[in-house]
Design a protein around this motif. Structure first.
Motif, short mmCIF file in Angstrom:
data_model
loop_
_atom_site.label_atom_id
_atom_site.label_comp_id
_atom_site.label_asym_id
_atom_site.label_seq_id
_atom_site.Cartn_x
_atom_site.Cartn_y
_atom_site.Cartn_z
N ARG A 14 109.94 75.05 -30.54
CA ARG A 14 109.90 76.35 -31.23
C ARG A 14 108.78 77.24 -30.69
O ARG A 14 108.97 78.44 -30.48
N LYS A 18 109.19 80.86 -28.93
CA LYS A 18 108.47 82.01 -29.52
C LYS A 18 107.64 82.73 -28.47
O LYS A 18 107.65 83.97 -28.40
N GLU A 32 109.64 81.80 -38.69
CA GLU A 32 109.90 80.48 -38.14
C GLU A 32 110.30 79.53 -39.26
O GLU A 32 109.77 79.61 -40.37
#
Length: 218
Positions: A14, A18, A32
Motif C-alpha cells: 500500500r 501511495k 487508506e
C-alpha cells in the motif's frame, strides 16, 4: 485532481502504491484502508473519492463484495481491482459486479497510472497481461463459425442418429430410447457408439457436452 482510496491489507504494498500515485500532480491518495469495511467507514465519515483502488483478498470484506456495495451506495465512485488473482473467473466476476478496471499486481508503474487516469476519465480498463490471456483463450477455443448443418454433414450424422442424440441429451436410457423410437436396444446402442466414433469423443458424457456446445442439441 483524481482522488483515490487505497484498499490493500499489506502495508508495504500500500505504501509503495501511495508513493507512486502521490508523485503525480493530478492524482491524490485521500484515504487508506485494510479492507472493504474500512473503505465504507471512510466514505461514511465524509471522505470524498473518485476511485477506489482495491485488492480482492482482504479480511473483513473482500474486493468483489466491496465493488458490489459501492455500486449500491456510492455509484459515482469507480473501483479498479489490483490483485494477484488473474483467473478469467475473477475478472468476469469483478466486471459483472461493477468494477471499472482490473490489473494484476505485477503490472508496470506506467500502466497502473494510465489505468487510473483512464478510469478517472470515464473509461474501463483491463491490463495488457489479462487481455492477452483472454485473447489466447479465445484463439484456442473451437471455432463457432461452422453451422449446425455443416457439422452434421462433416460428421456424417444421420437423422436417426440425431434423434438418438437428442434423447441421450435429455437423459433417457438405451431402453427408453428404444421404446420411444420403436427400435431394439441393440440398435440404439449401435447408434450411440456411432455417434461417439463420429464425433471423436471418449464417452456419452463427453458426447452430450460436445453436442450442446456445438448446437447439435438444445
Amino acid at each position: 485532481m483524481i482522488k483515490i482510496i487505497l484498499a490493500e491489507d499489506h502495508l508495504v504494498v500500500r505504501n509503495g502504491i501511495k508513493l507512486l500515485i502521490d508523485s503525480q500532480d493530478h492524482l491524490s491518495v485521500v484515504g487508506e484502508a485494510d479492507n472493504g469495511n474500512d473503505v465504507l467507514s471512510l466514505l461514511r465519515d465524509g471522505c470524498e473519492a473518485d476511485i477506489v483502488l482495491s485488492d480482492i483478498s482482504m479480511a473483513g470484506m473482500d474486493g468483489i463484495t466491496l465493488v458490489e456495495k459501492l455500486k449500491e451506495e456510492y455509484p459515482a465512485i469507480k473501483v479498479v481491482i489490483l490483485s494477484m488473482m488473474s483467473s478469467s473467473q475473477h475478472v468476469f466476476q469483478a466486471f459483472e459486479k461493477g468494477a471499472w478496471g482490473y490489473l494484476v499486481k505485477n503490472v508496470g508503474y506506467d500502466e497502473l497510472l494510465f489505468a487510473v487516469q483512464h478510469v478517472g476519465k470515464g473509461g474501463r480498463y483491463l491490463c495488457e497481461e489479462l487481455a492477452m490471456m483472454l485473447v489466447e483463450k479465445l484463439q484456442a477455443a473451437p471455432s463457432t463459425d461452422t453451422s449446425v448443418e455443416d457439422l452434421i454433414s462433416q460428421m456424417d450424422i444421420s437423422e436417426r442418429e440425431l434423434e438418438v442424440l437428442q434423447l441421450i441429451g435429455e437423459g433417457h436410457t438405451n431402453v427408453e430410447i428404444a421404446d420411444k423410437l420403436f427400435l431394439s436396444k441393440r440398435t440404439v446402442e449401435g447408434h450411440r457408439q456411432n455417434l461417439i466414433d463420429k464425433t471423436g469423443v471418449k464417452n456419452s458424457a463427453a458426447l452430450i457436452k460436445l453436442a450442446v456446445k456445438t448446437g447439435l442439441i438444445k
